[in-house]
Design an enzyme around this catalytic site. Structure first.
Site, PDB file in Angstrom:
ATOM      1  N   PRO A   2       0.909  -1.223  -0.073  1.00  0.00           N
ATOM      2  CA  PRO A   2      -0.043   0.082  -0.153  1.00  0.00           C
ATOM      3  C   PRO A   2       0.808   1.327   0.154  1.00  0.00           C
ATOM      4  CG  PRO A   2      -0.908  -1.413   1.840  1.00  0.00           C
ATOM      5  CD  PRO A   2       0.638  -1.800   1.017  1.00  0.00           C
ATOM      6  N   GLU A   3       0.654   2.180  -0.999  1.00  0.00           N
ATOM      7  CA  GLU A   3       1.175   3.304  -0.970  1.00  0.00           C
ATOM      8  C   GLU A   3      -0.025   4.569  -1.091  1.00  0.00           C
ATOM      9  OE1 GLU A   3       4.237   3.770  -4.155  1.00  0.00           O
ATOM     10  OE2 GLU A   3       4.668   1.789  -4.005  1.00  0.00           O
ATOM     11  N   HIS A  97      -4.837 -13.729   9.145  1.00  0.00           N
ATOM     12  CA  HIS A  97      -3.990 -12.949   9.721  1.00  0.00           C
ATOM     13  C   HIS A  97      -4.639 -11.740  10.252  1.00  0.00           C
ATOM     14  CE1 HIS A  97      -0.942 -15.308   7.892  1.00  0.00           C
ATOM     15  NE2 HIS A  97      -1.327 -15.112   6.710  1.00  0.00           N
ATOM     16  N   ARG A 116       2.226 -10.010   7.508  1.00  0.00           N
ATOM     17  CA  ARG A 116       3.817  -9.570   7.982  1.00  0.00           C
ATOM     18  C   ARG A 116       4.037  -8.841   9.089  1.00  0.00           C
ATOM     19  NH1 ARG A 116       7.205  -8.613   2.237  1.00  0.00           N
ATOM     20  NH2 ARG A 116       6.097 -10.313   1.065  1.00  0.00           N
ATOM     21  N   LYS A 155      19.375  18.641  -1.480  1.00  0.00           N
ATOM     22  CA  LYS A 155      19.551  16.974  -1.453  1.00  0.00           C
ATOM     23  C   LYS A 155      20.718  16.365  -2.110  1.00  0.00           C
ATOM     24  CE  LYS A 155      17.090  16.740   1.944  1.00  0.00           C
ATOM     25  NZ  LYS A 155      17.502  16.275   3.370  1.00  0.00           N
TER      26      LYS A 155
END
Length: 279
Positions: A2-3, A97, A116, A155
């Site tokens: 998921p983003e 899960h 996970r 950066k």
DNA sequence: CAAACTCCCTGTTAGC
DNA sequence: TGCTAACAGGGAGTTT
């Protein structure tokens, strides 16, 4: 994984099913899913709160809670690698899960499922304690090309790594970073500060285009109140060895900042945009 | 201050 | 075919 687009769809899904409902009780099946406070405190505090609003910040789900005579609280969620949510009948059997269950006062419950176990939930009085360091929202109008250009100027790291840095841009993950670099023809190893103004303009434009496209594909409400899951199909991510969809050269996979990175060595130029000169 | 690495996890996949 | 080991990856924390 998921983003931003997947979180956006999730937020829509939750908003349509939870707004106005009261959380009556919480069950924690995997303690570490609750980041803060302790899972015991979490269970004690969340009961009786109603869902006032559901929104997104970066890859976080932000649920504003309210309860008469009690301080306002925020339930924040991060799906990380494999988290997902479901709002279904309390009678339905638990899935393999499922990690946390929040019982609602309409016979249903929210289930946080996460194979996970990297996903996290937070119950806090100020969202800033968790979201404070997050950077700019890629889709917000307040983010201009000039502002991003200025940030990138400071950066020296590879642009691919900078795109993944959540304190600069919030919500971009590995897939969409590779996708927007390919679409804007920028080489992932270019130093962020080396991008020209027009390259940053292209990059931001393609990032927004990619995210919008994915939001559309990932979750569309056709007016029936149901989110129909679609699928965003990556153009380079996970396609090493396959021909580039623009120039047919084989897509290459390298590692940048410990992350798998997919790009076209032919049309993603390592030097400053050649197209500017030849156009 | 920033880059690099470690850790948390388990389903999937490559290799034998 | 069946087993094992390596791998993937977001982000916090630690080390360089």
């Amino acid at each position: 994984m998921p983003e931003l687009p997947e979180v956006e769809s999730t937020v829509q899904y939750l908003r349509e099913r939870m707004l106005g409902l009261r959380i009556t009780e919480a069950t924690v099946l995997w303690a570490r899913t609750i980041d803060r406070p302790s899972h015991a405190t979490f269970r004690k505090q969340i009961g009786g709160y109603s869902v006032h609003d559901v929104s997104r910040r970066g890859k976080y789900i932000v649920i504003e809670l309210a309860k008469r005579g009690q301080p306002q609280r925020f339930l924040l969620g991060h799906l990380r690698m494999s988290g997902s949510v479901d709002v279904i009948s309390q009678a339905a059997p638990l899935a393999k899960h499922d990690r946390v269950v929040l019982k609602l006062d309409n016979g249903k419950e929210l289930r946080f499922n996460d194979p996970r176990k990297f996903g996290r939930l937070y119950l806090v009085s100020s969202p800033q304690t968790v979201l404070g360091k997050l950077g700019l929202e890629p889709l917000e109008d307040s983010l201009s090309v000039e502002l991003l250009y200025e940030r990138l100027q400071r950066k020296r790291g590879a642009i691919k790594s900078i795109l993944l840095d959540q304190t600069i841009l919030a919500g971009v993950g590995n897939i969409y970073a590779d996708e927007c670099l390919w679409r804007s023809r920028v080489h992932p190893l270019r130093r962020a500060c080396s991008l020209s103004g027009s390259e940053v303009e292209r990059l931001l434009g393609e990032l927004r285009g990619t995210l919008q496209e994915a939001i559309k594909a990932n979750g569309t409400d056709f007016g029936d109140g149901v989110i129909h899951e679609g699928l965003y199909v990556p153009r380079v991510y996970g396609r090493d060895g396959e021909p580039c969809q623009r120039c047919q050269s084989p897509i290459k996979r390298i590692v940048v900042g410990q992350r798998g990175t997919h790009f076209c060595p032919n049309c993603q130029t390592r030097r400053k945009s050649r197209s500017l000169l030849s156009r």
